[in-house]
Design a protein around this motif. Structure first.
Motif, PDB file in Angstrom:
ATOM      1  N   TRP A   1       9.156  -0.722  10.364  1.00 42.17           N
ATOM      2  CA  TRP A   1       7.984  -0.396   9.549  1.00 42.17           C
ATOM      3  C   TRP A   1       7.129   0.753  10.057  1.00 42.17           C
ATOM      4  O   TRP A   1       6.003   0.962   9.602  1.00 42.17           O
ATOM      5  N   CYS A   2       7.658   1.591  10.942  1.00 45.05           N
ATOM      6  CA  CYS A   2       6.854   2.729  11.414  1.00 45.05           C
ATOM      7  C   CYS A   2       6.511   3.679  10.269  1.00 45.05           C
ATOM      8  O   CYS A   2       5.353   4.088  10.118  1.00 45.05           O
TER       9      CYS A   2
ATOM     10  N   VAL B   1       1.237   8.445  20.223  1.00 40.45           N
ATOM     11  CA  VAL B   1       1.112   8.302  18.776  1.00 40.45           C
ATOM     12  C   VAL B   1       0.458   6.975  18.430  1.00 40.45           C
ATOM     13  O   VAL B   1       0.662   5.962  19.100  1.00 40.45           O
ATOM     14  N   LEU B   2      -0.309   7.014  17.391  1.00 37.80           N
ATOM     15  CA  LEU B   2      -0.892   5.822  16.784  1.00 37.80           C
ATOM     16  C   LEU B   2       0.040   5.444  15.656  1.00 37.80           C
ATOM     17  O   LEU B   2       0.259   6.246  14.740  1.00 37.80           O
ATOM     18  N   GLY B   3       0.630   4.260  15.757  1.00 37.90           N
ATOM     19  CA  GLY B   3       1.598   3.900  14.736  1.00 37.90           C
ATOM     20  C   GLY B   3       1.877   2.425  14.674  1.00 37.90           C
ATOM     21  O   GLY B   3       1.407   1.636  15.493  1.00 37.90           O
ATOM     22  N   GLY B   4       2.680   2.083  13.697  1.00 37.57           N
ATOM     23  CA  GLY B   4       3.126   0.717  13.495  1.00 37.57           C
ATOM     24  C   GLY B   4       4.527   0.540  14.051  1.00 37.57           C
ATOM     25  O   GLY B   4       5.261   1.513  14.254  1.00 37.57           O
ATOM     26  N   ASN B   5       4.891  -0.707  14.278  1.00 37.98           N
ATOM     27  CA  ASN B   5       6.194  -1.073  14.825  1.00 37.98           C
ATOM     28  C   ASN B   5       6.386  -0.469  16.210  1.00 37.98           C
ATOM     29  O   ASN B   5       7.477  -0.084  16.586  1.00 37.98           O
ATOM     30  N   GLU B   6       5.299  -0.381  16.938  1.00 36.43           N
ATOM     31  CA  GLU B   6       5.329   0.062  18.332  1.00 36.43           C
ATOM     32  C   GLU B   6       5.049  -1.169  19.181  1.00 36.43           C
ATOM     33  O   GLU B   6       3.920  -1.647  19.222  1.00 36.43           O
TER      34      GLU B   6
ATOM     35  N   ILE C   1       0.834  -1.204   0.000  1.00 38.00           N
ATOM     36  CA  ILE C   1       0.000   0.000   0.000  1.00 38.00           C
ATOM     37  C   ILE C   1       0.871   1.256   0.000  1.00 38.00           C
ATOM     38  O   ILE C   1       0.589   2.228  -0.698  1.00 38.00           O
ATOM     39  N   ALA C   2       1.951   1.237   0.799  1.00 38.68           N
ATOM     40  CA  ALA C   2       2.812   2.407   0.979  1.00 38.68           C
ATOM     41  C   ALA C   2       3.752   2.664  -0.189  1.00 38.68           C
ATOM     42  O   ALA C   2       4.268   3.766  -0.330  1.00 38.68           O
ATOM     43  N   HIS C   3       3.977   1.647  -1.026  1.00 38.96           N
ATOM     44  CA  HIS C   3       4.986   1.747  -2.094  1.00 38.96           C
ATOM     45  C   HIS C   3       6.339   2.111  -1.471  1.00 38.96           C
ATOM     46  O   HIS C   3       7.059   2.961  -1.988  1.00 38.96           O
ATOM     47  N   ALA C   4       6.641   1.461  -0.334  1.00 42.01           N
ATOM     48  CA  ALA C   4       7.863   1.808   0.399  1.00 42.01           C
ATOM     49  C   ALA C   4       8.375   0.615   1.183  1.00 42.01           C
ATOM     50  O   ALA C   4       7.589  -0.157   1.731  1.00 42.01           O
ATOM     51  N   GLY C   5       9.698   0.492   1.231  1.00 35.44           N
ATOM     52  CA  GLY C   5      10.339  -0.468   2.108  1.00 35.44           C
ATOM     53  C   GLY C   5      10.311  -1.897   1.620  1.00 35.44           C
ATOM     54  O   GLY C   5       9.799  -2.213   0.546  1.00 35.44           O
ATOM     55  N   SER C   6      10.874  -2.739   2.466  1.00 28.75           N
ATOM     56  CA  SER C   6      10.960  -4.176   2.211  1.00 28.75           C
ATOM     57  C   SER C   6      10.675  -4.898   3.514  1.00 28.75           C
ATOM     58  O   SER C   6      10.923  -4.374   4.604  1.00 28.75           O
ATOM     59  N   GLU C   7      10.205  -6.122   3.386  1.00 31.70           N
ATOM     60  CA  GLU C   7       9.980  -6.930   4.577  1.00 31.70           C
ATOM     61  C   GLU C   7      11.297  -7.048   5.334  1.00 31.70           C
ATOM     62  O   GLU C   7      12.347  -7.270   4.741  1.00 31.70           O
ATOM     63  N   GLY C   8      11.243  -6.860   6.646  1.00 28.59           N
ATOM     64  CA  GLY C   8      12.431  -6.859   7.478  1.00 28.59           C
ATOM     65  C   GLY C   8      12.867  -5.459   7.890  1.00 28.59           C
ATOM     66  O   GLY C   8      13.587  -5.295   8.861  1.00 28.59           O
ATOM     67  N   ASP C   9      12.425  -4.430   7.129  1.00 34.00           N
ATOM     68  CA  ASP C   9      12.722  -3.044   7.505  1.00 34.00           C
ATOM     69  C   ASP C   9      11.903  -2.660   8.732  1.00 34.00           C
ATOM     70  O   ASP C   9      10.782  -3.130   8.898  1.00 34.00           O
TER      71      ASP C   9
ATOM     72  N   GLU D   1      -1.525   6.635   1.922  1.00 26.14           N
ATOM     73  CA  GLU D   1      -1.815   6.130   0.568  1.00 26.14           C
ATOM     74  C   GLU D   1      -3.170   5.428   0.504  1.00 26.14           C
ATOM     75  O   GLU D   1      -3.907   5.590  -0.469  1.00 26.14           O
ATOM     76  N   ALA D   2      -3.520   4.665   1.548  1.00 25.80           N
ATOM     77  CA  ALA D   2      -4.825   3.978   1.572  1.00 25.80           C
ATOM     78  C   ALA D   2      -5.967   4.974   1.612  1.00 25.80           C
ATOM     79  O   ALA D   2      -7.096   4.651   1.252  1.00 25.80           O
ATOM     80  N   SER D   3      -5.661   6.201   2.028  1.00 22.02           N
ATOM     81  CA  SER D   3      -6.666   7.251   2.144  1.00 22.02           C
ATOM     82  C   SER D   3      -6.624   8.228   0.978  1.00 22.02           C
ATOM     83  O   SER D   3      -7.261   9.280   1.016  1.00 22.02           O
ATOM     84  N   GLY D   4      -5.825   7.898  -0.047  1.00 19.50           N
ATOM     85  CA  GLY D   4      -5.753   8.750  -1.231  1.00 19.50           C
ATOM     86  C   GLY D   4      -4.833   9.949  -1.086  1.00 19.50           C
ATOM     87  O   GLY D   4      -4.910  10.892  -1.877  1.00 19.50           O
ATOM     88  N   VAL D   5      -3.940   9.915  -0.096  1.00 13.21           N
ATOM     89  CA  VAL D   5      -3.001  11.008   0.133  1.00 13.21           C
ATOM     90  C   VAL D   5      -1.595  10.500  -0.192  1.00 13.21           C
ATOM     91  O   VAL D   5      -1.190   9.444   0.290  1.00 13.21           O
ATOM     92  N   LYS D   6      -0.861  11.265  -0.990  1.00 13.59           N
ATOM     93  CA  LYS D   6       0.475  10.849  -1.386  1.00 13.59           C
ATOM     94  C   LYS D   6       1.410  10.839  -0.183  1.00 13.59           C
ATOM     95  O   LYS D   6       1.519  11.819   0.552  1.00 13.59           O
ATOM     96  N   GLY D   7       2.099   9.707   0.017  1.00 12.50           N
ATOM     97  CA  GLY D   7       3.084   9.579   1.073  1.00 12.50           C
ATOM     98  C   GLY D   7       4.474   9.906   0.563  1.00 12.50           C
ATOM     99  O   GLY D   7       4.633  10.450  -0.538  1.00 12.50           O
ATOM    100  N   THR D   8       5.488   9.545   1.338  1.00 16.71           N
ATOM    101  CA  THR D   8       6.868   9.827   0.945  1.00 16.71           C
ATOM    102  C   THR D   8       7.486   8.697   0.118  1.00 16.71           C
ATOM    103  O   THR D   8       8.548   8.883  -0.464  1.00 16.71           O
ATOM    104  N   LYS D   9       6.850   7.533   0.145  1.00 17.38           N
ATOM    105  CA  LYS D   9       7.377   6.342  -0.526  1.00 17.38           C
ATOM    106  C   LYS D   9       8.760   5.965   0.012  1.00 17.38           C
ATOM    107  O   LYS D   9       9.601   5.442  -0.701  1.00 17.38           O
ATOM    108  N   SER D  10       8.963   6.220   1.304  1.00 15.85           N
ATOM    109  CA  SER D  10      10.228   5.911   1.961  1.00 15.85           C
ATOM    110  C   SER D  10       9.953   5.166   3.265  1.00 15.85           C
ATOM    111  O   SER D  10       8.973   5.453   3.955  1.00 15.85           O
ATOM    112  N   ALA D  11      10.862   4.250   3.609  1.00 16.48           N
ATOM    113  CA  ALA D  11      10.763   3.532   4.877  1.00 16.48           C
ATOM    114  C   ALA D  11      11.476   4.279   6.000  1.00 16.48           C
ATOM    115  O   ALA D  11      11.527   3.791   7.123  1.00 16.48           O
ATOM    116  N   SER D  12      11.982   5.476   5.739  1.00  9.80           N
ATOM    117  CA  SER D  12      12.687   6.257   6.755  1.00  9.80           C
ATOM    118  C   SER D  12      11.712   7.100   7.573  1.00  9.80           C
ATOM    119  O   SER D  12      10.907   7.850   7.016  1.00  9.80           O
ATOM    120  N   SER D  13      11.834   7.007   8.884  1.00 11.12           N
ATOM    121  CA  SER D  13      10.993   7.818   9.767  1.00 11.12           C
ATOM    122  C   SER D  13      11.221   9.305   9.537  1.00 11.12           C
ATOM    123  O   SER D  13      10.330  10.119   9.773  1.00 11.12           O
TER     124      SER D  13
END
Length: 176
Positions: free
Chosen positions: A51-52, A121-126, A41-49, A61-73
């Motif tokens: 993932w926040c 914060v509401l987030g992933g990898n927490e 969905i994010a067009h970013a990162g790889s499994e193992g990175d 991206e799932a909400s129709g808003v362009k993200g950074t397409k980066s796995a970097s916080s």
């Protein structure tokens, strides 16, 4: 700074999307079907990175808003499609540093609220899952840098969303 009560009806669409993901867990080492879906969905990162940032980008991206397409916080700080806010707002992208402010390492999540010492914060990898987690505003090896907002979306009202002791934060807030 103004205090604002959280109003879920006025929360940005990406925050509402993320609320539905609370409780999703990774498999060991940042892997698993949910992580692969967030990457897609994010067009970013790889499994193992870590993932926040993948999760925040997936919410956007799932909400129709362009993200950074980066796995970097830290990618939200430098992407031309995001603007720095002068303070917090429900659903704003909260960026933190780790190690040192210049390290390029950190964490990112969606602003839920705060108390005197922590930003929630509401987030992933927490804790290896999607959840609402209190993060220290500042300590010797970790701290808040600031808040960012997608440039394509009207700027929000800035104001602290207070979190009070004993207030439910986790799965009790999950939207069904």
């Amino acid at each position: 700074m103004t205090e604002i009560r959280s109003d879920w009806d006025k929360a940005p669409i990406w925050f509402k999307w993320a609320l539905h993901e609370i409780g999703i867990r990774e498999e060991p080492e940042n892997r698993g079907p949910h992580i692969r879906e967030y990457i897609k969905i994010a067009h970013a990162g790889s499994e193992g990175d870590p993932w926040c940032a993948i999760f925040v980008n997936a919410a956007l991206e799932a909400s129709g808003v362009k993200g950074t397409k980066s796995a970097s916080s830290q990618s939200f700080r430098h992407d031309e499609n995001f603007v720095t806010l002068k303070g917090p707002s429900l659903g704003a992208i909260a960026v933190f540093w780790r190690g040192s402010i210049a390290s390029g390492l950190g964490h990112v999540g969606l602003y839920r609220g705060e108390n005197k010492t922590h930003v929630y914060v509401l987030g992933g990898n927490e804790g290896d899952m999607v959840q609402i987690e209190p993060l220290s505003k500042h300590r010797s090896s970790f701290g808040l840098i600031g808040y960012w907002w997608p440039k394509a979306i009207a700027l929000p009202r800035i104001g602290v969303v207070p979190i009070r002791s004993g207030q439910p934060l986790g799965s009790q807030e999950k939207v069904t």
